[in-house]
Enzyme design. Structure first.
Site, mmCIF file in Angstrom:
data_model
loop_
_atom_site.group_PDB
_atom_site.id
_atom_site.type_symbol
_atom_site.label_atom_id
_atom_site.label_comp_id
_atom_site.label_asym_id
_atom_site.label_seq_id
_atom_site.Cartn_x
_atom_site.Cartn_y
_atom_site.Cartn_z
ATOM 1 N N LYS A 191 -0.894 16.829 10.090
ATOM 2 C CA LYS A 191 -0.934 17.393 8.745
ATOM 3 C C LYS A 191 -1.738 16.481 7.827
ATOM 4 O O LYS A 191 -1.315 15.363 7.529
ATOM 5 C CB LYS A 191 0.471 17.544 8.169
ATOM 6 N N GLY A 219 1.717 6.694 4.362
ATOM 7 C CA GLY A 219 1.833 7.199 2.993
ATOM 8 C C GLY A 219 2.679 6.264 2.165
ATOM 9 O O GLY A 219 2.782 5.072 2.460
ATOM 10 N N SER A 220 3.311 6.837 1.154
ATOM 11 C CA SER A 220 4.057 6.001 0.220
ATOM 12 C C SER A 220 5.368 5.530 0.839
ATOM 13 O O SER A 220 5.931 6.195 1.716
ATOM 14 C CB SER A 220 4.339 6.791 -1.058
ATOM 15 N N THR A 221 5.857 4.420 0.346
ATOM 16 C CA THR A 221 7.117 3.863 0.848
ATOM 17 C C THR A 221 8.271 4.826 0.571
ATOM 18 O O THR A 221 9.160 4.997 1.404
ATOM 19 C CB THR A 221 7.346 2.466 0.242
ATOM 20 N N GLY A 230 8.135 7.586 3.067
ATOM 21 C CA GLY A 230 8.400 6.976 4.380
ATOM 22 C C GLY A 230 9.890 6.766 4.623
ATOM 23 O O GLY A 230 10.407 7.037 5.715
ATOM 24 N N GLU A 276 3.402 3.471 8.263
ATOM 25 C CA GLU A 276 2.417 2.609 7.591
ATOM 26 C C GLU A 276 2.523 2.938 6.110
ATOM 27 O O GLU A 276 2.151 4.035 5.693
ATOM 28 C CB GLU A 276 0.996 2.905 8.098
ATOM 29 N N CYS A 286 -4.260 0.782 1.062
ATOM 30 C CA CYS A 286 -2.971 0.119 1.254
ATOM 31 C C CYS A 286 -3.158 -1.385 1.431
ATOM 32 O O CYS A 286 -2.241 -2.152 1.169
ATOM 33 C CB CYS A 286 -2.252 0.710 2.446
ATOM 34 N N GLU A 338 2.813 -1.071 -6.432
ATOM 35 C CA GLU A 338 1.500 -0.700 -5.885
ATOM 36 C C GLU A 338 0.864 0.316 -6.832
ATOM 37 O O GLU A 338 1.381 1.421 -6.998
ATOM 38 C CB GLU A 338 1.670 -0.073 -4.491
HETATM 39 P P1 NAD Z 1 2.493 10.319 0.078
HETATM 40 O O1 NAD Z 1 3.645 9.599 0.650
HETATM 41 O O2 NAD Z 1 2.689 11.067 -1.179
HETATM 42 O O3 NAD Z 1 1.938 11.398 1.129
HETATM 43 C C1 NAD Z 1 1.545 11.043 2.414
HETATM 44 C C2 NAD Z 1 1.640 12.262 3.317
HETATM 45 O O4 NAD Z 1 3.012 12.627 3.434
HETATM 46 C C3 NAD Z 1 0.920 13.504 2.779
HETATM 47 O O5 NAD Z 1 0.339 14.197 3.843
HETATM 48 C C4 NAD Z 1 2.065 14.299 2.179
HETATM 49 O O6 NAD Z 1 1.806 15.684 2.143
HETATM 50 C C5 NAD Z 1 3.195 13.986 3.151
HETATM 51 N N1 NAD Z 1 4.532 14.209 2.615
HETATM 52 C C6 NAD Z 1 4.936 14.170 1.319
HETATM 53 N N2 NAD Z 1 6.253 14.443 1.240
HETATM 54 C C7 NAD Z 1 6.699 14.636 2.502
HETATM 55 C C8 NAD Z 1 7.965 14.938 3.069
HETATM 56 N N3 NAD Z 1 9.047 15.096 2.315
HETATM 57 N N4 NAD Z 1 8.065 15.051 4.420
HETATM 58 C C9 NAD Z 1 6.979 14.876 5.199
HETATM 59 N N5 NAD Z 1 5.746 14.612 4.718
HETATM 60 C C10 NAD Z 1 5.607 14.490 3.383
HETATM 61 O O7 NAD Z 1 1.336 9.246 -0.024
HETATM 62 P P2 NAD Z 1 -0.132 9.439 -0.593
HETATM 63 O O8 NAD Z 1 -0.017 9.420 -2.068
HETATM 64 O O9 NAD Z 1 -0.828 10.570 0.071
HETATM 65 O O10 NAD Z 1 -0.836 8.107 -0.040
HETATM 66 C C11 NAD Z 1 -0.797 6.926 -0.704
HETATM 67 C C12 NAD Z 1 0.182 5.962 -0.070
HETATM 68 O O11 NAD Z 1 -0.136 5.746 1.296
HETATM 69 C C13 NAD Z 1 0.144 4.596 -0.691
HETATM 70 O O12 NAD Z 1 1.440 4.131 -0.938
HETATM 71 C C14 NAD Z 1 -0.524 3.718 0.370
HETATM 72 O O13 NAD Z 1 -0.228 2.377 0.311
HETATM 73 C C15 NAD Z 1 -0.074 4.362 1.597
HETATM 74 N N6 NAD Z 1 -0.970 4.018 2.710
HETATM 75 C C16 NAD Z 1 -0.569 3.127 3.662
HETATM 76 C C17 NAD Z 1 -1.404 2.771 4.704
HETATM 77 C C18 NAD Z 1 -0.993 1.816 5.770
HETATM 78 O O14 NAD Z 1 -1.611 1.830 6.816
HETATM 79 N N7 NAD Z 1 0.030 1.001 5.580
HETATM 80 C C19 NAD Z 1 -2.670 3.318 4.774
HETATM 81 C C20 NAD Z 1 -3.054 4.208 3.787
HETATM 82 C C21 NAD Z 1 -2.176 4.566 2.767
#
Ligand code: NAD
Length: 454
Positions: A154, A207-209, A212, A229, A263, A356
């Site tokens: 996704k 994605g976001s903590t 996660g 991650e 990130c 962040e």
């Molecule tokens: P986000 O957590 O909002 O979304 C990430 C993904 O999760 C998207 O595809 C979103 O649609 C999905 N998602 C949202 N709610 C969900 C749920 N309830 N169940 C399942 N999936 C869901 O993050 P973002 O704003 O897209 O990305 C930015 C974040 O990602 C930042 O915090 C960044 O640090 C982190 N990030 C981490 C790494 C790493 O490798 N550590 C790399 C890139 C980004």
């Protein structure tokens, strides 16, 4: 039918309508991936390797198209976008060597022979954020497919275009129907379904903590395998014996690359007190020279932020009265622009220092000695990345061992090399991606004992 309008972040103009899958469509594709697993896992190792190499070759032939698509969809600089498409190629080629090397062990035991097998898990659900749509997808699907799993992926709602194209290229390369599936949709619908559907055996989430943690709780219901991650607030530590000019010249790229939506962004710069003024003088010159412009320009070093909503969020971290030391430039126009911003904090409880921001904002903080630098660097709930600038090898080793982060570099700011493991300490993540051991995260170890006494 739910759709999402893709907006070009550089112009704020609509690009394309994307259909967002509902839960029923998601189930149909997950079940298709589960059926495809039955035959994909049995493809002979050499044939699976060939198919992955072919997939890499087809992606490589479309590098420029994919890069242009990322500039349009995500506002990435064209230079970065080409690197990102190339990273998918490299990751596929690297893991194409794995199917033929997925070794188990023969372990000495009494009265028989004991062998371990690395078995694929089944359907892997990969949930990708918007900041690096291509590489983060590839870090999941490359090793997952190599180990004999099938994939449902996704992309983020706002940046699905390159993932959709990669799925088409997989089919063109001969990857069988149902093996690699991209499902654009909402996190709360498609992403949640990956977590709750019993046929999805592992989640790879970047994605976001906050999200996660929610996914981790959901996975607990089925003891579902999980790699996370998450966010970061990484430190760039500059000692007085470093090449200060070089450290300062490199510091803008370490945090403002991809408009800070990284990130691994070194969003805290820790500078030894006795070289603080000297560093800031050079850093100011470098920040003001950092080229923030139309990301389609070959010379661009930074483009816009991803959406208007994200721009507003980043802006909140720099209210009037914020301790701004200096700022870079940004173009005028309708895109989601934010000038590179340097904050010199005195209060280390400021939100802008602790959270962040995921935008082009960096905090600079002085420190006294090695212990002080390690203490400040570790005073964060995150632990993803970081840099150490020093010409003293002993010091560089000591500080590298002392900083609680998964990916450090000395006299460099690079974090990601597909040959080496990548992942976070503390609330930056769980597990590792990339490198020689990534296959372990996509297989179960099965132990079989053969009795030789009967
Ligand atoms: P986000 O957590 O909002 O979304 C990430 C993904 O999760 C998207 O595809 C979103 O649609 C999905 N998602 C949202 N709610 C969900 C749920 N309830 N169940 C399942 N999936 C869901 O993050 P973002 O704003 O897209 O990305 C930015 C974040 O990602 C930042 O915090 C960044 O640090 C982190 N990030 C981490 C790494 C790493 O490798 N550590 C790399 C890139 C980004």
């Amino acid at each position: 039918m739910t759709t999402y309008t893709i907006i070009n972040p550089t112009t704020a103009k609509p690009v394309q309508e994307i259909h967002l899958a509902d839960i029923f469509e998601t189930d149909v594709i997950i079940e298709k991936a589960a059926r495809a697993f039955a035959s994909w896992r049995l493809v002979a190792p050499g044939d699976r390797a060939k198919l992955l190499r072919k997939f890499a070759a087809v992606v490589e032939a479309h590098t420029e198209e994919l890069a242009q698509l990322e500039v349009l969809n995500s506002g990435h600089t064209i230079g970065n976008a080409r690197w990102e498409a190339g990273n998918v190629v490299n990751v596929l080629n690297y893991y194409s060597a794995s199917p033929e090397r997925l070794f188990g062990r023969q372990i000495p035991v009494p009265n028989g022979i004991d062998i371990t097998f690395k078995e694929p898990l089944g359907v892997i659900g990969i949930i990708v954020p918007w900041n690096f749509p291509m590489p983060i997808a590839g870090w999941g699907f490359g090793p997952a497919l190599a180990a004999g799993n099938t994939v449902v992926l996704k992309p983020a709602e706002v940046t699905p275009l390159t993932a959709i194209r990669l799925a088409e290229l997989a089919l063109e390369a001969g990857i069988p129907e149902g093996v690699f599936n991209v499902i654009p949709g909402k996190g709360s619908v498609v992403g949640e379904r990956f977590v709750t559907h019993p046929a999805v055996r592992k989640i790879v989430f970047t994605g976001s903590t906050t999200v996660g943690k929610h996914i981790m709780q959901g996975c607990a219901n089925q003891v579902k395998r999980l790699t996370l991650e998450l966010g970061g607030k990484s430190a760039n530590i500059i000692f007085d014996d470093a090449d200060i000019e070089k450290a300062a010249a490199n510091a803008p790229g370490a945090v403002f690359d991809n408009a800070g939506q990284d990130c691994c962004a070194r969003s805290r710069i820790l500078v030894q007190k006795n070289v603080y003024e000297k560093f800031m003088e050079h850093f100011e010159v470098a920040v003001k020279a950092f080229r923030v412009e139309d990301p389609a320009n070959e010379s661009a070093e930074m483009g816009p932020l991803i959406t208007a909503a994200h721009l507003a969020r980043v802006q909140e971290y720099v209210p009037s009265g914020a301790p701004i030391a200096f700022q870079g430039t940004k173009p005028e126009g309708d895109g989601f622009w934010f000038a590179p911003t340097v904050l010199a904090h005195t209060n280390l409880e400021d939100r802008a220092y602790r959270e962040e921001i995921f935008g082009p904002v960096v905090s600079v903080v002085p420190f006294t000695d090695e212990d002080d630098a390690i203490r400040i660097a570790n005073d964060s709930e995150f632990g993803l990345s970081g840099s150490i600038w020093s010409r003293d090898i002993g010091r560089a080793v000591r500080v590298s061992r002392g900083v609680e982060a998964g990916n450090l570099s000395v006299n460099s700011n690079s974090s990601v090399r597909y040959w080496t493991p990548f992942g976070g300490y503390k609330q930056s993540g769980l597990g590792r991606e990339l490198g020689p051991d990534a296959l372990d995260a996509f297989t179960e170890t099965k132990n079989v004992f053969f009795d030789t006494q009967n």
